[in-house]
Write a protein that holds these residues in place. Structure first.
Motif, PDB file in Angstrom:
ATOM      1  N   LYS A 239       0.860  -1.196   0.000  1.00 54.99           N
ATOM      2  CA  LYS A 239       0.000   0.000   0.000  1.00 54.99           C
ATOM      3  C   LYS A 239       0.881   1.225   0.000  1.00 54.99           C
ATOM      4  CE  LYS A 239      -3.885   2.223   0.236  1.00 54.99           C
ATOM      5  NZ  LYS A 239      -4.803   2.222  -0.908  1.00 54.99           N
ATOM      6  N   THR A 240       0.556   2.114  -0.928  1.00 53.19           N
ATOM      7  CA  THR A 240       1.356   3.332  -1.078  1.00 53.19           C
ATOM      8  C   THR A 240       0.451   4.543  -0.943  1.00 53.19           C
ATOM      9  OG1 THR A 240       2.728   2.140  -2.646  1.00 53.19           O
ATOM     10  CG2 THR A 240       2.992   4.504  -2.589  1.00 53.19           C
ATOM     11  N   PHE A 241       0.913   5.564  -0.256  1.00 53.68           N
ATOM     12  CA  PHE A 241       0.201   6.840  -0.179  1.00 53.68           C
ATOM     13  C   PHE A 241       1.106   7.887  -0.814  1.00 53.68           C
ATOM     14  CE2 PHE A 241      -3.018   5.082   2.336  1.00 53.68           C
ATOM     15  CZ  PHE A 241      -2.480   4.348   3.371  1.00 53.68           C
TER      16      PHE A 241
ATOM     17  N   ARG B 294      -6.641  -1.368   8.515  1.00 49.64           N
ATOM     18  CA  ARG B 294      -7.697  -0.795   7.675  1.00 49.64           C
ATOM     19  C   ARG B 294      -7.887  -1.592   6.397  1.00 49.64           C
ATOM     20  NH1 ARG B 294      -5.648   5.101   9.281  1.00 49.64           N
ATOM     21  NH2 ARG B 294      -6.819   5.223  11.218  1.00 49.64           N
TER      22      ARG B 294
ATOM     23  N   CYS C 159      -9.904  -4.662   7.439  1.00 48.47           N
ATOM     24  CA  CYS C 159     -11.347  -4.513   7.698  1.00 48.47           C
ATOM     25  C   CYS C 159     -12.063  -3.867   6.518  1.00 48.47           C
ATOM     26  CB  CYS C 159     -11.597  -3.720   8.979  1.00 48.47           C
ATOM     27  SG  CYS C 159     -11.101  -2.016   8.894  1.00 48.47           S
TER      28      CYS C 159
ATOM     29  N   VAL D 112     -11.539  -0.985   4.827  1.00 49.00           N
ATOM     30  CA  VAL D 112     -11.600   0.475   4.643  1.00 49.00           C
ATOM     31  C   VAL D 112     -10.716   0.882   3.471  1.00 49.00           C
ATOM     32  CG1 VAL D 112     -11.039   2.690   5.707  1.00 49.00           C
ATOM     33  CG2 VAL D 112     -12.129   0.907   7.061  1.00 49.00           C
ATOM     34  N   PHE D 113      -9.495   0.347   3.441  1.00 47.72           N
ATOM     35  CA  PHE D 113      -8.574   0.619   2.333  1.00 47.72           C
ATOM     36  C   PHE D 113      -8.548  -0.583   1.422  1.00 47.72           C
ATOM     37  CE2 PHE D 113      -7.731   4.277   4.382  1.00 47.72           C
ATOM     38  CZ  PHE D 113      -6.529   4.487   5.039  1.00 47.72           C
TER      39      PHE D 113
ATOM     40  N   ASP E  76      -2.978  -1.865  -2.792  1.00 46.80           N
ATOM     41  CA  ASP E  76      -2.534  -1.618  -4.164  1.00 46.80           C
ATOM     42  C   ASP E  76      -2.231  -2.929  -4.873  1.00 46.80           C
ATOM     43  OD1 ASP E  76      -0.641   1.324  -3.155  1.00 46.80           O
ATOM     44  OD2 ASP E  76      -2.751   1.060  -3.666  1.00 46.80           O
TER      45      ASP E  76
ATOM     46  N   TYR F 246     -12.805  -6.793   0.979  1.00 50.09           N
ATOM     47  CA  TYR F 246     -13.166  -5.476   0.451  1.00 50.09           C
ATOM     48  C   TYR F 246     -14.565  -5.499  -0.159  1.00 50.09           C
ATOM     49  CZ  TYR F 246     -12.572  -0.908  -1.733  1.00 50.09           C
ATOM     50  OH  TYR F 246     -12.706   0.409  -2.094  1.00 50.09           O
ATOM     51  N   GLU F 247     -15.416  -4.558   0.252  1.00 47.73           N
ATOM     52  CA  GLU F 247     -16.800  -4.437  -0.234  1.00 47.73           C
ATOM     53  C   GLU F 247     -17.612  -5.708   0.002  1.00 47.73           C
ATOM     54  OE1 GLU F 247     -18.626  -1.635  -2.745  1.00 47.73           O
ATOM     55  OE2 GLU F 247     -17.902  -1.158  -0.734  1.00 47.73           O
TER      56      GLU F 247
ATOM     57  N   LYS G  47     -18.163  -8.631   6.529  1.00 42.87           N
ATOM     58  CA  LYS G  47     -17.900  -7.579   7.508  1.00 42.87           C
ATOM     59  C   LYS G  47     -18.896  -7.601   8.663  1.00 42.87           C
ATOM     60  CE  LYS G  47     -16.329  -3.559   5.435  1.00 42.87           C
ATOM     61  NZ  LYS G  47     -16.354  -2.525   4.395  1.00 42.87           N
TER      62      LYS G  47
ATOM     63  N   TYR H  20     -14.017  -3.007  13.838  1.00 40.12           N
ATOM     64  CA  TYR H  20     -12.745  -2.302  13.824  1.00 40.12           C
ATOM     65  C   TYR H  20     -12.819  -1.144  14.800  1.00 40.12           C
ATOM     66  CZ  TYR H  20      -9.151   0.896  12.028  1.00 40.12           C
ATOM     67  OH  TYR H  20      -8.091   1.759  11.891  1.00 40.12           O
TER      68      TYR H  20
ATOM     69  N   SER I  41     -10.866   1.907  15.742  1.00 37.61           N
ATOM     70  CA  SER I  41      -9.768   2.724  15.230  1.00 37.61           C
ATOM     71  C   SER I  41      -9.057   3.457  16.361  1.00 37.61           C
ATOM     72  CB  SER I  41     -10.322   3.727  14.223  1.00 37.61           C
ATOM     73  OG  SER I  41      -9.327   4.635  13.843  1.00 37.61           O
TER      74      SER I  41
ATOM     75  N   GLU J  19      -8.396   6.531  16.031  1.00 38.02           N
ATOM     76  CA  GLU J  19      -9.152   7.791  16.060  1.00 38.02           C
ATOM     77  C   GLU J  19     -10.624   7.407  16.105  1.00 38.02           C
ATOM     78  OE1 GLU J  19      -6.613  10.837  13.337  1.00 38.02           O
ATOM     79  OE2 GLU J  19      -7.343   9.040  12.342  1.00 38.02           O
TER      80      GLU J  19
ATOM     81  N   PHE K 274     -14.629   7.408  16.333  1.00 36.61           N
ATOM     82  CA  PHE K 274     -15.714   8.198  15.749  1.00 36.61           C
ATOM     83  C   PHE K 274     -17.036   7.663  16.262  1.00 36.61           C
ATOM     84  CE2 PHE K 274     -17.715  10.899  12.675  1.00 36.61           C
ATOM     85  CZ  PHE K 274     -18.888  10.241  12.357  1.00 36.61           C
TER      86      PHE K 274
END
Lengths: 299, 747
Positions: free
Chosen positions: A9-11, A45, A48, A50-51, A54, A66-67, A72, A77, A79, A81, A83
């Motif tokens: 994974k690259t950002f 992430r 679970c 979210v991401f 790549d 994913y999806e 899920k 998850y 996090s 942070e 929410f």
């Protein structure tokens, strides 16, 4: 079972994960260790959904996460942070989760709320940081997930609550074979709960081992040899670390206890003791063997 | 045995959770409440106040014609606001890294998230709008105003507003998928709505500066902007309900906006599917999109800065403005896109390249790169030529070819500088003439007769290209006018003013009924029988004269129409009982045409009559256009008067004689030698008037009128000094009739 295969994974210009592979068996408590910026949160992430990686994939119970809303349903998850729905109380969040997760247990939620001593009718925005963490944990546990991904969850919890959380997680694992993956940079925190650890460093897995295996295969010994016995007599051992103070030798070596005893006992040492290793000590030894200065890996 | 699957199950199998959708809709309640309050205080509350006012309650007429259209207009703006607000509010979870981690970790597909947000936006608006519309209808009904036409107006306005809610919601959703911050989503929505119009507007401004003859007015038509931005289409949609005409709102706009709704909602979903969660919290999700937006914004910003500096400074400041505009907007856009001022010079190389390109293209265009358009003579299946506010259409191929050949020669001279606008001109459209008795100060010898006209080439596909020529020497166009003048098209379209009328028989009227039992204002064309026709003709002609008056300052004013009544309400019904007739049409009765296939509209002063059941009112317009059964376009079509046998009513001489009572004096000036003569004798005044191109209260010197170029005729209405003065020319073939009167100035 969680299978992570060659995940990258690259950002932008930053490569957060670089070909990470791991397998997490169902029912094990997996500790994902790494310093800040090592890619722990990114990996969680991806796990679970979210991401999107790549390249590579994450399969949970044989399906791509994913999806995959059905899959899920079994994952929660927490996090780093946190929410919550704006201006919501814990009861509001419980209702929200109940509408989405089929497995949400309202009774368990009520029970856990009592255990943690939180007011379910109070707005979460008025909670302290620690209380907010508690709220997220108890809501997560009320979901009765099969997989629980916790990111730096123990940060901000007082020691009593920390132990409580660990106990609750252990109970879930024992009773329902829940598989928690706990990401943290604090080895001591994971030591008494995890049975499998993986070390992330600069986007790659440096280390992925069962804790018992690690402890079975690495030992710290203190011994005093007879005057006539040369230290070379210990050469058959796979010594990772050796310090001496006078005639007292402290050795960290690899191998089973039987293998080590087979070398030492015939030497009839004056003093011989097997000292329990902390996870940190095990890691340090392992990393040094790989050529890493552990202090550079984890603060 | 198979079990029926519930709707929930079906939706779940497609990845949409009904319970999640329901929960999201309920969580949208603050927005719904806001919309409800907004609509409540702009719809039923003002309506209730307006009809319950003790001092001045609104009548049905005003409520229908003015109040409800205003409510609908306000509702359109609040609907647009609601769409943008709802879209931003529903998608705010996408605009934060923290919230997206939460939402995308839930056991919901992106389809489910998208559907929930969309459903929540729609439901929150529709509920608030429907409830308030129902309240408005109830208020209207309570006043007794809920008739069929009123209900239609309410529903059509409501439908238009709801439709455009969806248009703007689709744009906001699309913007939301491209952006990662709510504030940027809002700006992006504005960008999607306005950037095509902004870019196009700047291009037309540039072209307007560049072209001398190609008329860019057609490029600036609001009809074009209607295609470029839904904002204009929305206003037009509500105007449909405003005045009931619906002329400006086309079915093609509706189709376009329907396509936009579907395309953008579907497009937004597909963008959502590929949108990376980790990009939330960044202004633009896709970096290449950011670059595209940056440079499309730079163009209008650059040009507008230059334009402003050029306007307030001089032409030298234009390039300073361009530079400042490009640099400042580049810095601002970078700061917004990167959320830090430190990034304001990111991609500076791109700015240099863009600016060099911009300046190069601008200078090339200014230097004449597009001049070929200015001097083009396009292929045409029809040519329209404007003269004296009248539009003449030529579709004869041979005539068109000749006109095009002449235009090519004219263009060549214009390009070579041989034909230039004159600083002195003697024309009804040019203010070079002095309204003064001291005409010797004007250098008539240097004055030329100029023409101002427009030539429009219409291709077979209906594309129009219009060229405007101002103050060009008349001689350049004289041959073209001669071609037109001798064409059959002309004969059917134009009658010179004051041609002797032999017979006038009114046979049809166009009526405008305003409210009451006739419904909304509408125009009806109807034939009338001979008896009514004769009756109308005599009334019409007997009131053809106007009286002037002097105001308190001693200035002579042209008359108001002779009003025989004013509008009034009938009883307590609140209706206006006024019926007016717009145009009077008459048919040519002559030897040349057995029965003229064409009806022509009169062009005289307006008259007012009272409305009584069996008497038709007459209010001729000057600006209504269509004719019944006509062949060529619109305009002041007139009959072929030379073929008319009899004019019922007063004769031309009688008319002119009565007109002369208002005329204090006529001054005639010989352009070649500057000599002048003043006529005050009434008999001579009548003879002068009978020989002039136009004698009315306005001067209509047509370029198609064959007038004598040597004499200028000043007609002074009133008896004080200065008087209300109009200018005309002698008709070329009638100047000999007054040779004895103007003999003093002929030499």
């Amino acid at each position: 079972m969680i299978r992570i295969k060659d995940v990258t994974k690259t950002f932008g210009a930053i490569r957060a994960l670089d070909g990470v592979s791991a397998e997490i068996n169902a029912g094990s408590i997996y500790g994902l260790i790494g310093s800040n910026g090592s890619g722990k949160s990114t990996l969680l992430r991806i796990m679970c959904g979210v991401f999107l990686a790549d390249s590579g994939y994450v399969e949970i119970d044989g399906a791509n996460v994913y999806e995959n809303s059905k899959l899920k349903q079994n994952i929660v998850y927490l996090s780093d942070e946190l929410f919550f729905l704006p201006h919501s109380t814990m009861n509001d969040m419980a209702l929200f989760y109940k509408s989405i997760y089929r497995s949400f247990d309202i009774e368990r939620f009520k029970k856990l709320t009592g255990i943690f001593g939180l007011d379910p009718n109070r707005k979460i925005s008025t909670f302290s940081r620690g209380m907010t963490k508690q709220a997220s944990i108890l809501l997560g546990l009320s979901l009765q997930p099969k997989y629980m991904f916790l990111d730096e969850t123990f940060d901000g919890l007082d020691p009593v609550v920390r132990q409580l959380v660990k106990r609750l997680i252990a109970e879930e694992v024992a009773e329902r074979k829940m598989t928690p993956v706990i990401a943290s940079h604090n080895l001591r925190e994971l030591e008494d709960i995890c049975d499998h650890v993986g070390l992330l460093h600069q986007g790659g897995i440096l280390f992925d081992r069962e804790l018992d295996d690690m402890k079975l295969n690495i030992h710290k010994l203190q011994l005093v040899l007879r005057e006539e016995t040369s230290i070379d007599a210990l050469s058959p051992l796979n010594i990772l670390e050796h310090t001496s103070r006078g005639r007292m030798h402290t050795i960290v070596c690899r191998g089973t206890l039987e293998e080590i005893n087979a070398v030492i006992l015939p030497l009839e040492p004056v003093y011989y003791e097997n000292i329990p290793l902390t996870l940190e000590e095990i890691f340090i030894s392992e990393m040094e063997e790989k050529g890493y200065d552990f202090k550079n890996v984890i603060f | 045995m198979t079990l029926k699957t519930s709707f929930s199950d079906k939706m779940s199998s497609r990845g949409v959770s009904i319970s999640y959708v329901s929960f999201t809709i309920m969580r949208m309640w603050p927005a719904g409440l806001l919309f409800f309050i907004l609509f409540f205080f702009t719809m039923p509350v003002p309506a209730a106040i307006s009809i319950s006012s003790n001092s001045n309650p609104l009548s049905f007429y005003d409520y229908y014609n003015s109040f409800i259209p205003t409510i609908n207009s306000i509702f359109m703006f609040t609907s647009i606001f609601s769409a943008v607000f709802a879209g931003c509010y529903a998608l705010r979870y996408l605009q934060s890294r923290v919230s997206i981690n939460f939402y995308h970790s839930l056991p919901e597909t992106r389809l489910s998230h998208y559907t929930s947000a969309l459903a929540a936006s729609i439901v929150s608006f529709v509920l608030a709008a429907v409830v308030n519309e129902i309240l408005l209808i109830i208020v209207t009904a309570s006043a007794g105003y809920l008739k069929l036409e009123m209900f239609s107006l309410l529903i059509s306005g409501f439908g238009a507003c709801v439709f455009y809610f969806f248009v703007f919601l689709s744009m906001t959703f699309f913007a939301g998928m491209l952006t990662g911050l709510t504030s940027i989503q809002f700006l992006m929505t504005g960008y999607l709505v306005g950037i095509p119009a902004a870019i196009y507007g700047c291009i037309t401004l540039i072209l307007d500066d560049v072209f001398n003859y190609f008329n860019t007015d057609s490029l600036s038509s609001i009809n074009i902007y209607a295609w470029l931005t839904p904002f204009v289409r929305a206003i037009r949609a509500i105007e449909f309900g405003l005045n009931g005409t619906g002329k400006e709102y086309r079915i093609s706009y509706f189709i376009l906006d329907l396509i936009i709704i579907f395309a953008l909602f579907i497009g937004a979903y597909f963008i959502y599917k590929i949108r990376k969660s980790e990009r939330s919290g960044t202004p633009i999700i896709f970096p290449r999109v950011a670059s595209f937006i940056k440079y499309t914004l730079l163009f209008p910003a650059t040009y507008i800065f230059g334009f402003i500096f050029d306007e307030i400074g001089s032409s030298g400041w234009l390039y300073f403005g361009f530079t400042a505009g490009a640099l400042l907007s580049f810095m601002l856009i970078n700061t917004v896109f990167n959320r830090t001022a430190k990034a304001m010079f990111v991609g500076f190389k791109g700015l240099i390249i863009y600016f060099v390109l911009f300046i190069t293209i601008y200078i090339s265009i200014s230097a004449g790169a597009l001049n070929f358009i200015d001097y083009a003579v396009p292929q045409a299946s029809e040519i329209q030529i404007l003269a004296d506010s009248r539009l003449f259409t030529i579709d004869d191929k041979e005539t068109i070819k000749k006109i095009r050949d002449h235009m090519k020669e004219i263009n060549k001279d214009l390009k070579d500088g041989k034909a230039t606008p004159s600083s002195y001109s003697v024309s009804s459209v040019d203010k070079g003439l002095l309204y003064s008795a001291n005409v010797s100060e004007v250098k008539f010898a240097e004055a030329v007769r100029t023409v101002s006209t427009e030539v429009t080439y219409i291709s077979a596909a209906g594309i129009k290209m219009t060229y405007a020529y101002y103050g060009i020497d008349y001689s350049y166009f004289s041959e073209i006018f001669g071609l037109i003048h001798s064409s059959e098209d002309f004969a059917l379209q134009y009658i010179p003013p004051n041609t002797e009328v032999e017979e006038l028989n009114i046979c049809a009227v166009a009526t405008e009924n305003m409210l009451a039992k006739f419904g909304p204002s509408q125009h009806n064309n109807e034939y009338i029988d001979d008896e009514k026709g004769h009756y109308l003709t005599s009334i019409y002609l007997s009131y053809i004269l106007h009286k002037g008056y002097y105001d308190e300052y001693g200035n002579y004013k042209s008359s108001k129409p002779i009003e025989l009544y004013g509008a009034f309400n009938v009883g307590g019904s609140g209706y206006f009982n006024k019926v007016s007739i717009g145009n009077i049409y008459y048919r040519v009765v002559s030897d040349k045409y057995d029965t003229s296939p064409y009806l022509y509209r009169s062009n005289t002063m307006p008259l007012y009559f009272d409305d009584v059941d069996n008497v038709l009112s007459i209010i001729p317009y000057e600006n209504v256009h269509s004719k019944i059964g006509g062949r060529h376009g619109h305009g002041d079509d007139r009959i072929d008067f030379i073929n008319i046998k009899e004019f019922l009513g007063s004769s031309l001489d009688e008319y002119l004689s009565k007109l002369s009572d208002d005329i204090g004096k006529i001054i005639i000036v010989n352009r070649t030698n500057g000599n002048k003569v003043t006529i005050i004798d009434k008999g001579n005044i009548v003879k002068i008037l009978a020989s002039c191109a136009s004698v009315g209260y306005s001067s209509f010197i047509s370029d198609f009128t064959v007038t004598h170029p040597d004499y200028v005729v000043y007609i002074n209405y009133g008896y004080r000094d200065p008087a209300l003065q109009y200018t005309t020319w002698f008709l070329a073939d009638r100047v000999d009739n007054v040779a004895d009167i103007i003999s003093d100035i002929i030499k």
